[in-house]
Design a protein around this motif. Sequence first.
Motif, PDB file in Angstrom:
ATOM      1  N   SER A 128      33.733  36.648  37.447  1.00 55.74           N
ATOM      2  CA  SER A 128      35.018  37.343  37.563  1.00 55.74           C
ATOM      3  C   SER A 128      34.745  38.837  37.610  1.00 55.74           C
ATOM      4  N   PRO A 129      35.340  39.550  38.561  1.00 54.83           N
ATOM      5  CA  PRO A 129      36.093  39.143  39.750  1.00 54.83           C
ATOM      6  C   PRO A 129      35.255  38.208  40.620  1.00 54.83           C
ATOM      7  N   ALA A 130      35.952  37.321  41.316  1.00 55.40           N
ATOM      8  CA  ALA A 130      35.234  36.192  41.914  1.00 55.40           C
ATOM      9  C   ALA A 130      35.115  36.241  43.434  1.00 55.40           C
ATOM     10  N   ASN A 131      33.987  35.754  43.878  1.00 53.82           N
ATOM     11  CA  ASN A 131      33.760  35.379  45.266  1.00 53.82           C
ATOM     12  C   ASN A 131      33.891  33.849  45.275  1.00 53.82           C
ATOM     13  N   PRO A 132      34.631  33.193  46.152  1.00 57.52           N
ATOM     14  CA  PRO A 132      35.277  33.709  47.364  1.00 57.52           C
ATOM     15  C   PRO A 132      36.768  33.975  47.207  1.00 57.52           C
ATOM     16  N   THR A 133      37.327  33.844  45.993  1.00 60.95           N
ATOM     17  CA  THR A 133      38.785  33.807  45.873  1.00 60.95           C
ATOM     18  C   THR A 133      39.423  35.167  45.624  1.00 60.95           C
ATOM     19  N   GLY A 134      38.645  36.129  45.126  1.00 56.11           N
ATOM     20  CA  GLY A 134      39.232  37.399  44.700  1.00 56.11           C
ATOM     21  C   GLY A 134      39.922  37.288  43.346  1.00 56.11           C
TER      22      GLY A 134
END
Length: 393
Positions: free
Chosen positions: A172-178
């Motif tokens: 977090s913050p995350a790839n691929p979702t944002g």
Amino acid sequence: MLQTVSAFSRLGEENAFAVLARAVDLQRQGRDIVNLGIGQPDFQTPAHIVEAAVKALRDGHHGYTPATGILPLREAIAADLRRRLNVDVSPDLVMVTPGGKVAMHMAILMFGEPGAEIMYPDPGFPIYRSMIEYAGATPVPIPIREGNGFAFSAQETLSLITPKTRLIIVNSPANPTGGVTPKAEIDALAKGLAKFPDVAILSDEIYGQMTYDGETHQTLLAYPEIRDRLILLDGASKTYAMTGWRLGWSVWPTSLYENARKLAVNSFSCTSAATQFAGVAALEGPQDAVRDMVAEFDRRRKIVVEGLNCLPNVSAAIPKGAFYAFPNISRTGWKAKPLAAALLEEAGVATIGGPDFGVHGEGYIRLSYANSADNIRKALGRMGDFLANRKPG
Ligand code: PLP
């Protein structure tokens, strides 16, 4: 015939690189492609960082450095963590590597073996699962859901722990979702993990400086109860637009640091000396380039989300971090991977199908908004025409 070890049959890939190669192929054939596939800032590395590397080369820094990284850089990393996140980290527990990816490779090799379970976010960065399988461990996905704002759920994560769990990977913050996981959830995870002293945690915080809408990044380093088994992954690739320099760093608990150092000695020896001097300049120099870049991503984020929500049968949650949008395309009648392939081949827009990030990615595609606002608008226009005119394949 040469026979490599069977583990290679389990080693995966990052499809973003294959999409990039195909996009470049099509461009060579004269096609106009808008690339929203690859996850790297479209900015140049700030000039003062480049100058520091040039100076290091001119000053004769051409040799090996200590395997864990030069002390001034490890000190600068510790100072940066203190300044930004208010955490105390000893430079002696910081490891500099050629990219943040190396830290996940090391951590998974340390805990992955047949019989061990390693938990990882799904959808998530594809190398997590690939390396877990390569190591022979059992991958246990932590489902990341749109309904939960693409945050991980502490309760669900904790409920997946078994006596075989050796390592939990969170991002977090995350790839691929944002997605950005809220502080309350991170608090709950850290509190719950206190009951599992034999489980290590890899916290991938490489997008930690890319948050929006007043969202602040909550680091797992801030929880003393898990510091003795927490590995923090961070680096310069995204924050300072330095993907090609290969500069990452990680913070290790005392009990694992020596293992990490040995893995470094047994593989890359050290990170390029000039790159490390560039890293010192990046961390100790002015940070306005980072702020400007994040502000520009924020502007594009709004354009991309607004545009996606105007496309027929597409809906996009507002990403709170990183530089990816992860729209829900399940109502278009397309499966995600055929849609991503057709968008590239027929509409000239490179995106990545959600299943490339795990089974829970079906029904979504990833768009990186690390591209100009004009190109983003062009891509959205093309996607709109495509979805209006082309029957699902
Ligand atoms: N972690 C995540 C979630 C990423 O998306 C990436 C790169 O895309 C990395 C780690 C690795 O970055 P690098 O090896 O360039 O530092």
